[in-house]
Design a protein around this motif. Structure first.
Motif, mmCIF file in Angstrom:
data_model
loop_
_atom_site.group_PDB
_atom_site.id
_atom_site.type_symbol
_atom_site.label_atom_id
_atom_site.label_comp_id
_atom_site.label_asym_id
_atom_site.label_seq_id
_atom_site.Cartn_x
_atom_site.Cartn_y
_atom_site.Cartn_z
ATOM 1 N N ARG A 18 -1.817 4.633 -8.308
ATOM 2 C CA ARG A 18 -2.502 6.089 -8.496
ATOM 3 C C ARG A 18 -2.541 6.289 -10.080
ATOM 4 O O ARG A 18 -3.790 6.624 -10.609
ATOM 5 N N ALA A 19 -1.366 5.936 -10.727
ATOM 6 C CA ALA A 19 -1.351 6.195 -12.270
ATOM 7 C C ALA A 19 -2.221 5.340 -12.906
ATOM 8 O O ALA A 19 -2.701 5.553 -14.253
ATOM 9 N N LEU A 20 -2.428 4.311 -12.602
ATOM 10 C CA LEU A 20 -3.165 3.016 -13.240
ATOM 11 C C LEU A 20 -4.753 3.187 -12.885
ATOM 12 O O LEU A 20 -5.643 2.642 -13.650
ATOM 13 N N GLN A 21 -5.122 3.881 -12.127
ATOM 14 C CA GLN A 21 -6.571 4.127 -11.613
ATOM 15 C C GLN A 21 -7.564 4.437 -12.845
ATOM 16 O O GLN A 21 -7.181 4.988 -13.795
ATOM 17 N N GLY A 22 -8.542 3.404 -13.047
ATOM 18 C CA GLY A 22 -9.262 3.500 -14.182
ATOM 19 C C GLY A 22 -8.679 3.106 -15.335
ATOM 20 O O GLY A 22 -9.544 2.877 -16.456
ATOM 21 N N SER A 23 -7.668 2.193 -15.444
ATOM 22 C CA SER A 23 -7.259 1.528 -16.619
ATOM 23 C C SER A 23 -7.238 0.117 -16.640
ATOM 24 O O SER A 23 -7.928 -0.262 -15.704
ATOM 25 N N ASN A 24 -6.678 -0.296 -17.466
ATOM 26 C CA ASN A 24 -7.122 -2.048 -17.714
ATOM 27 C C ASN A 24 -5.643 -2.633 -17.377
ATOM 28 O O ASN A 24 -5.532 -3.783 -17.596
ATOM 29 N N ILE A 25 -4.968 -1.958 -16.480
ATOM 30 C CA ILE A 25 -3.521 -2.691 -16.316
ATOM 31 C C ILE A 25 -3.640 -2.693 -14.588
ATOM 32 O O ILE A 25 -3.864 -2.090 -13.919
ATOM 33 N N ARG A 26 -3.238 -4.117 -14.446
ATOM 34 C CA ARG A 26 -3.155 -4.492 -12.984
ATOM 35 C C ARG A 26 -1.713 -4.222 -12.246
ATOM 36 O O ARG A 26 -0.811 -4.353 -13.034
ATOM 37 N N LEU A 27 -2.018 -4.189 -11.023
ATOM 38 C CA LEU A 27 -0.727 -4.000 -10.422
ATOM 39 C C LEU A 27 -0.102 -5.270 -9.648
ATOM 40 O O LEU A 27 -0.720 -6.021 -8.974
ATOM 41 N N SER A 28 1.260 -5.672 -9.835
ATOM 42 C CA SER A 28 1.767 -6.648 -8.998
ATOM 43 C C SER A 28 3.061 -6.244 -8.120
ATOM 44 O O SER A 28 3.763 -5.379 -8.444
ATOM 45 N N ALA A 29 3.193 -6.867 -7.043
ATOM 46 C CA ALA A 29 4.739 -6.856 -6.428
ATOM 47 C C ALA A 29 5.745 -7.874 -6.900
ATOM 48 O O ALA A 29 5.078 -8.807 -7.509
ATOM 49 N N GLN A 30 6.943 -7.912 -6.755
ATOM 50 C CA GLN A 30 7.753 -8.671 -7.198
ATOM 51 C C GLN A 30 8.060 -9.597 -6.090
ATOM 52 O O GLN A 30 8.944 -10.611 -6.267
ATOM 53 N N ASN A 31 7.575 -9.429 -4.801
ATOM 54 C CA ASN A 31 8.038 -10.401 -3.924
ATOM 55 C C ASN A 31 7.070 -10.019 -2.622
ATOM 56 O O ASN A 31 6.325 -9.068 -2.558
ATOM 57 N N ILE A 32 7.156 -10.866 -1.405
ATOM 58 C CA ILE A 32 6.186 -10.715 -0.519
ATOM 59 C C ILE A 32 6.756 -11.734 0.675
ATOM 60 O O ILE A 32 7.674 -12.512 0.485
ATOM 61 N N PHE A 33 6.223 -11.157 1.986
ATOM 62 C CA PHE A 33 6.690 -12.216 3.177
ATOM 63 C C PHE A 33 5.204 -12.754 3.536
ATOM 64 O O PHE A 33 4.271 -12.518 3.382
ATOM 65 N N TRP A 34 5.516 -13.815 4.597
ATOM 66 C CA TRP A 34 4.266 -14.423 4.616
ATOM 67 C C TRP A 34 3.540 -14.372 5.990
ATOM 68 O O TRP A 34 2.549 -14.501 6.169
ATOM 69 N N GLU A 35 4.202 -13.319 6.948
ATOM 70 C CA GLU A 35 3.740 -12.784 7.812
ATOM 71 C C GLU A 35 2.882 -11.443 7.676
ATOM 72 O O GLU A 35 3.262 -10.722 6.836
ATOM 73 N N ASP A 36 1.698 -11.353 8.510
ATOM 74 C CA ASP A 36 1.032 -10.150 8.207
ATOM 75 C C ASP A 36 1.665 -8.912 8.733
ATOM 76 O O ASP A 36 1.622 -7.845 8.461
ATOM 77 N N SER A 37 2.416 -9.162 10.093
ATOM 78 C CA SER A 37 2.725 -7.849 10.656
ATOM 79 C C SER A 37 3.919 -8.253 11.507
ATOM 80 O O SER A 37 3.905 -9.754 12.062
ATOM 81 N N GLY A 38 4.664 -7.543 12.264
ATOM 82 C CA GLY A 38 5.653 -8.007 13.285
ATOM 83 C C GLY A 38 6.821 -7.829 13.323
ATOM 84 O O GLY A 38 7.658 -6.829 12.285
ATOM 85 N N ALA A 39 7.850 -8.373 13.904
ATOM 86 C CA ALA A 39 9.356 -8.090 14.148
ATOM 87 C C ALA A 39 10.196 -8.919 12.850
ATOM 88 O O ALA A 39 10.869 -9.785 13.086
ATOM 89 N N PHE A 40 9.874 -8.289 11.558
ATOM 90 C CA PHE A 40 10.509 -8.898 10.475
ATOM 91 C C PHE A 40 11.248 -7.632 9.633
ATOM 92 O O PHE A 40 10.655 -7.676 8.508
ATOM 93 N N THR A 41 12.278 -7.453 10.234
ATOM 94 C CA THR A 41 12.687 -5.961 9.428
ATOM 95 C C THR A 41 13.031 -6.296 7.803
ATOM 96 O O THR A 41 13.539 -7.181 7.539
ATOM 97 N N GLY A 42 12.482 -5.232 7.089
ATOM 98 C CA GLY A 42 12.699 -5.126 5.908
ATOM 99 C C GLY A 42 12.014 -5.909 5.001
ATOM 100 O O GLY A 42 11.746 -5.936 3.921
#
Ligand code: PEP
Length: 252
Positions: A52-76
């Motif tokens: 929200r704070a970056l809306q309209g700015s020239n700065i893009r957002l990144s995460a530091q990690n990801i999991f490969w499944e879209d959804s499901g029983a993968f706690t955390g």
């Protein structure tokens, strides 16, 4: 011509209000920069507020990690769909801290890279040797292993959406930096590896960031090397002024 990309990896730092304060200061400091892609990677809990704070700015957002499944029983875990939903364009994958402390392997990195790309997220794949590897003369073989396995199976189009970050582990958070020549040599080597499976045209377009204690006072000499296309910055990205100076080192 490659547009440099300077990304701040905030790691396990900043509450939501601190994160918003940092990007609010940063967006003013870099508002006039048009020739560098600027990315910040807050913790998961701060992504929504920072988006929200970056809306309209020239700065893009990144995460530091990801999991490969879209959804499901993968706690955390957090899925690519969720990262897109919160406003991420990028995701850091295979950082050495994740390889060292959380058991990430080339195989898991590759699965994450493919999942990210499938959902329109651009992966920043981290590669780099440990001190003992370098001392044993294994820098290139370790980097080759990380790169080749990390991008295994990607189409040319997918590779074009991918950034590689070369971060020698011995330089991360230590204040010791690879010299511009040392870094350039490995960056050129990485580009030569890409040529094995991709055309010269594609290979020339891939951005390879450097990382490991990049600071305002060493950024210019690193970022002006022929095969260094920006930086992945840890410690110096936690303060708006120092990160903005590194962004500007990639400009012009
Ligand atoms: C990093 O963790 O990606 C990093 C490069 O950290 P630092 O800049 O603090 O060495």
């Amino acid at each position: 011509m490659r547009t440099p990309i300077v990304a701040g990896n905030w790691k396990l730092n900043k509450t939501i209000s601190e994160a918003v304060e940092l990007v609010t200061a940063l967006r003013d400091l870099v508002a006039n920069v048009t020739d560098v892609e600027i990315v910040v990677a807050p913790t998961f809990t701060a992504l929504s507020a920072v988006a929200r704070a970056l809306q309209g700015s020239n700065i893009r957002l990144s995460a530091q990690n990801i999991f490969w499944e879209d959804s499901g029983a993968f706690t955390g875990e957090i899925s690519p769909v969720m990262l897109k939903d919160v406003g991420c364009d990028y995701v850091i994958i295979g950082h050495s801290e994740r390889r060292q402390y959380f058991g990430e392997t080339n195989e898991s990195v590759n699965r994450k890279v493919k999942a990210a790309l499938t959902h329109g997220l651009k992966p920043i794949i981290c590669v780099g040797e440990r001190l003992e590897d370098r001392e044993a003369g294994k820098t290139k073989s370790v980097v080759e292993n990380h790169v080749i396995n990390g991008i295994d199976g990607l189409s040319a189009e997918q590779l074009l959406s991918t950034v590689i970050a070369y971060e020698p582990v011995w330089a991360i958070g230590t204040g010791i930096t690879a010299t511009p020549n040392e870094a350039q040599e490995v960056h050129a080597f990485i580009r030569s590896l890409l040529l094995r499976n991709y055309s010269a045209d594609v290979t020339e377009q891939i951005r390879i960031q450097c990382g490991g204690s990049v600071k305002p006072d060493n950024a210019v000499e690193l970022l002006t090397q022929a095969d260094i296309d920006g930086a992945l910055v840890g410690g110096a990205s936690l303060e708006a002024e120092s990160f903005a100076q590194i962004v500007k080192a990639g400009s012009g």
